[in-house]
Design a protein around this motif. Structure first.
Motif, mmCIF file in Angstrom:
data_model
loop_
_atom_site.group_PDB
_atom_site.id
_atom_site.type_symbol
_atom_site.label_atom_id
_atom_site.label_comp_id
_atom_site.label_asym_id
_atom_site.label_seq_id
_atom_site.Cartn_x
_atom_site.Cartn_y
_atom_site.Cartn_z
ATOM 1 N N GLU A 101 44.335 66.738 27.075
ATOM 2 C CA GLU A 101 45.639 67.382 27.132
ATOM 3 C C GLU A 101 46.055 67.982 25.792
ATOM 4 N N THR A 102 45.352 67.604 24.740
ATOM 5 C CA THR A 102 45.666 68.114 23.401
ATOM 6 C C THR A 102 44.833 69.341 23.055
ATOM 7 N N LEU A 103 43.565 69.332 23.480
ATOM 8 C CA LEU A 103 42.632 70.385 23.088
ATOM 9 C C LEU A 103 42.634 71.533 24.087
ATOM 10 N N ASP A 104 42.363 72.720 23.570
ATOM 11 C CA ASP A 104 42.325 73.925 24.397
ATOM 12 C C ASP A 104 41.022 73.964 25.189
ATOM 13 N N PRO A 105 41.078 73.943 26.518
ATOM 14 C CA PRO A 105 39.852 73.938 27.327
ATOM 15 C C PRO A 105 39.007 75.196 27.164
ATOM 16 N N SER A 106 39.593 76.270 26.672
ATOM 17 C CA SER A 106 38.811 77.495 26.479
ATOM 18 C C SER A 106 37.923 77.418 25.247
ATOM 19 N N THR A 107 38.242 76.514 24.316
ATOM 20 C CA THR A 107 37.452 76.374 23.094
ATOM 21 C C THR A 107 36.726 75.039 23.010
ATOM 22 N N THR A 108 37.074 74.095 23.904
ATOM 23 C CA THR A 108 36.484 72.752 23.848
ATOM 24 C C THR A 108 36.228 72.226 25.258
ATOM 25 N N SER A 109 35.034 71.728 25.478
ATOM 26 C CA SER A 109 34.724 71.059 26.741
ATOM 27 C C SER A 109 34.456 69.592 26.463
ATOM 28 N N ILE A 110 34.917 68.720 27.361
ATOM 29 C CA ILE A 110 34.828 67.275 27.153
ATOM 30 C C ILE A 110 34.057 66.642 28.304
ATOM 31 N N ILE A 111 33.157 65.727 27.943
ATOM 32 C CA ILE A 111 32.527 64.851 28.925
ATOM 33 C C ILE A 111 32.885 63.427 28.531
ATOM 34 N N ALA A 112 33.629 62.734 29.382
ATOM 35 C CA ALA A 112 34.041 61.357 29.113
ATOM 36 C C ALA A 112 33.169 60.406 29.904
ATOM 37 N N THR A 113 32.640 59.381 29.231
ATOM 38 C CA THR A 113 31.717 58.452 29.895
ATOM 39 C C THR A 113 32.108 57.006 29.621
ATOM 40 N N CYS A 114 31.647 56.131 30.489
ATOM 41 C CA CYS A 114 31.787 54.695 30.249
ATOM 42 C C CYS A 114 30.603 53.980 30.876
ATOM 43 N N LEU A 115 30.381 52.754 30.469
ATOM 44 C CA LEU A 115 29.265 51.963 30.988
ATOM 45 C C LEU A 115 29.556 51.442 32.383
ATOM 46 N N GLN A 116 30.839 51.170 32.681
ATOM 47 C CA GLN A 116 31.222 50.600 33.966
ATOM 48 C C GLN A 116 31.072 51.622 35.099
ATOM 49 N N HIS A 117 31.102 51.092 36.306
ATOM 50 C CA HIS A 117 31.099 51.920 37.494
ATOM 51 C C HIS A 117 32.516 51.961 38.057
ATOM 52 N N PRO A 118 32.843 52.935 38.930
ATOM 53 C CA PRO A 118 34.219 53.067 39.442
ATOM 54 C C PRO A 118 34.794 51.777 40.005
ATOM 55 N N ALA A 119 33.976 50.966 40.692
ATOM 56 C CA ALA A 119 34.478 49.728 41.279
ATOM 57 C C ALA A 119 34.973 48.762 40.213
ATOM 58 N N ASP A 120 34.352 48.818 39.015
ATOM 59 C CA ASP A 120 34.749 47.899 37.943
ATOM 60 C C ASP A 120 36.129 48.233 37.393
ATOM 61 N N LEU A 121 36.575 49.477 37.584
ATOM 62 C CA LEU A 121 37.863 49.910 37.049
ATOM 63 C C LEU A 121 38.975 49.929 38.098
ATOM 64 N N ALA A 122 38.634 49.532 39.317
ATOM 65 C CA ALA A 122 39.591 49.649 40.423
ATOM 66 C C ALA A 122 40.852 48.832 40.191
ATOM 67 N N ARG A 123 40.741 47.713 39.480
ATOM 68 C CA ARG A 123 41.894 46.833 39.274
ATOM 69 C C ARG A 123 42.754 47.230 38.079
#
Length: 625
Positions: free
Chosen positions: A22-44
């Motif tokens: 939300e801070t960076l301009d998407p036209s000049t910066t692309s972001i890939i966000a990753t984590c070790l967990q799987h979606p089920a691990d973050l459900a809570r």
């Protein structure tokens, strides 16, 4: 222009990723966000769910199950060039000790090397004290830290910047504990460490130079202690190296007070006869010279590597003008050449003073004019913080009448002091006090001086006296009694270090183009290092001496310099032991390894130390214990 690519690893609740997107301009910066967990691990975790929704709405790519120690497995080959990789507050979890977390960092950095762009950065935020660098306040003991710089070296990375990590600077970011546990890390006093790629730490082989004398070709190997230091052209146009800039400013200021005669510096290879002028002044200079064997070489120059061919052509500029003394009993030119080269009576110039006699005996030499000669010199030396086997020297030569000696000499010294003091204030911030001052220290003979600079730049606790040159008056052995000469020799490398705030002389010789990017041609700038807090590694070595051979400490230091590729920064004598029965003597030394511009690992140092043991056994005839 393609947008910058950011990779975020180890995301817990994805609040950092959401804030960045939300801070960076998407036209000049692309972001890939990753984590070790799987979606089920973050459900809570409602916060994680909210942040993921924000990321999806902005079209930010999110990947789960990404192991930060195996990043190459998570991305296709064409998809790996990331400009920045972020890892905030890495931790193995629960009560993992420093060793486990070091291992995590080591594997992460090695993994980053596979997916980082050539000019990319790796940002690692660590809690207070974890990094183990002087930037931590308070600083933990090395063994109790995560040794982040040493771990990064395993991935070929160096620490280029470090600054406080501020959660307030990332609106909405909430640090989580291991795997999004409720218990968070203490981020007060946390630091963000920024790493960049180092030049590869290759095992460089000395280059072979080919030179021509008359119609004959000869070759010689670059001395191992000088690998990469011959023929660098720092003083030549259009170099923007600070050594050249400072030399040009020094000469320009002298030109305001004296009639200048600037001389082109000859080639630094000398015959034995050319060094005779030095023996009356300082025999140690000659004894510490790098002596070279010239070998007849009839090979085709086109068969050489590109780099060697380029070096060779530049070396030819002055060498054909060398006057090599022949054997008086053999008039034949070829026989004279053969005798000289067969005897290996050739060395690299240890001082510009070897050219004094040629200059002052020239038919067009004018009394009252200030003659200036600048060029590289080479000599063996002990490994100390401010001694160097290769540096650039400027030599000033002035003749005046014996009756006017005192006044002319004092005038020259006054002008020099003013110019040097002015240079030393070039990079001071407005309002700062002069941290260095120049003094001419009279020697015991009552006529010569050492040029001393009392500097606080390299020792905050006390002033450090550095000798950057000498002032020598003429000797009767080479000058007529009625003529008076003064020779001023200055170490430009030391002067550049003082003026630009370069704490390590080896940085002046780096091949990393980031060094020169600090400087603009003709302008003096303070140096900002791109390699911070490099780790040190200590290794002790002890050995039995050969009573018949003796022990050459200068050669001991030279071998260490060669084997370590100049990464040994200190050799400390620890102890001497004499066996009570055999009376055989053993010496013990401690070697400290540290690189100023490259990623140096513990494993590489161990290999160097092993090779050092072999070399001193073979070359110094000692027996390692």
């Amino acid at each position: 222009m393609a947008p910058r690519r950011l990779l975020l690893v180890g995301e817990g609740n994805f609040s950092f990723a959401a804030a960045q997107s939300e801070t960076l301009d998407p036209s000049t910066t692309s972001i890939i966000a990753t984590c070790l967990q799987h979606p089920a691990d973050l459900a809570r975790d409602p916060l994680a769910g909210e942040n993921l929704q924000r990321l999806r709405e902005r079209g930010t790519e999110v990947r789960f199950g990404v192991d930060c120690t195996q990043l190459a497995d998570a991305f296709e080959l064409h998809d790996r060039e990331f400009d920045r990789i972020y890892f905030n507050f890495p931790h193995c979890g629960r009560k993992a000790g420093v060793a486990k977390n070091r291992e995590l960092l080591a594997k992460f950095f090695q993994s980053c090397a596979d997916v980082l762009a050539e000019a990319g950065e790796v940002h690692v935020a660590l809690c207070r004290g974890q990094g183990g660098t002087p930037a931590d306040k308070p600083r933990r003991e090395w063994h109790n830290s995560w040794q982040v710089v040493a771990m990064a070296a395993l991935g070929g990375l160096i620490l280029s910047d470090v600054h406080p990590f501020s959660c307030e600077a990332v609106p909405g970011y909430k640090c989580t504990g291991y795997r999004s546990q409720d218990k968070t890390f203490h981020v007060e006093g946390a630091l963000n460490h920024i790493f960049t790629r180092s030049l590869p730490f290759e095992c460089f082989q000395p280059r072979i130079f080919r030179i021509r004398l008359g119609d004959q070709w000869f070759s010689f190997p670059e001395p191992e202690a000088l690998t990469g230091k011959l023929n660098r052209g720092f003083l030549e146009a259009p170099s923007c190296h600070p050594i050249r800039t400072i030399n040009e400013k020094l000469i320009a200021e002298l030109g305001k007070a004296f009639s200048l005669k600037r001389l082109k510096c000859p080639f630094p290879l000398l015959s034995q006869g050319d060094t005779s002028v030095l023996t009356s002044w300082n025999y140690d200079i000659v004894s510490a010279a790098f002596w070279i064997s010239l070998l007849e070489d009839n090979s085709n120059s086109e068969s050489l590597t590109d780099g060697t061919t380029q070096d060779m052509e530049e070396f030819l500029l002055s060498f054909s003008e060398l006057s090599l003394p022949g054997d008086p009993e053999r008039d034949d030119k070829e026989e004279a050449h053969e005798g000289i080269y067969g005897q290996a009576k050739v060395c690299l110039r240890p001082s510009l003073l070897v050219h004094v006699q040629t200059v002052i005996q020239a038919p067009d030499f004018l009394p009252g004019s200030l003659y200036i000669l600048s060029g590289p010199v080479f000599k063996k030396c002990l490994i100390l913080p401010f001694t160097m086997p290769a540096f650039h020297e400027t030599l000033l030569i002035l003749e005046f009448n014996q009756n006017l000696k005192d006044g002319c000499l004092q005038s020259l010294l006054d002008h020099l002091k003013h110019i040097l003091d002015s240079l030393l204030t070039q990079t001071l911030l407005e309002g700062s006090k002069l941290s260095s001052s120049v003094e001419f220290v009279l020697q015991q003979n009552g006529k010569d001086y050492m040029i001393s600079v009392k500097s606080h730049n390299f020792d905050p606790d006390g002033a450090k006296d550095l000798i950057i040159g000498s002032v020598t008056t003429s000797t009767i052995s080479i000058i007529h009694k009625e003529r008076c000469f003064v020779f001023v020799s200055m170490n430009l490398d030391l002067l550049a270090m003082l003026v630009c705030g370069i704490s390590d002389w080896r940085m002046l010789w780096t091949s990393d183009n980031r060094f020169l990017k600090n400087f603009v041609s003709g302008k003096i700038e303070p140096f900002k290092s791109y390699s911070l807090y490099p780790p040190c590694y200590a290794h002790d070595i002890s050995f039995w001496l050969d009573e018949k051979k003796g022990f050459d400490e200068l050669e001991f230091h030279t071998v260490a310099r060669e084997v370590s590729q100049d990464t040994v920064i200190s050799i400390q004598f620890l102890s001497r032991f004499q066996h009570p029965k055999t009376e055989q003597v053993s010496l013990c030394y401690r070697l400290i390894y540290q690189s100023c511009d490259k990623a140096l690992t513990k494993q590489q140092v161990a290999s160097m130390q092993s090779q050092f043991r072999k070399e001193i056994q073979q070359r110094l005839r000692v027996i390692p214990r």
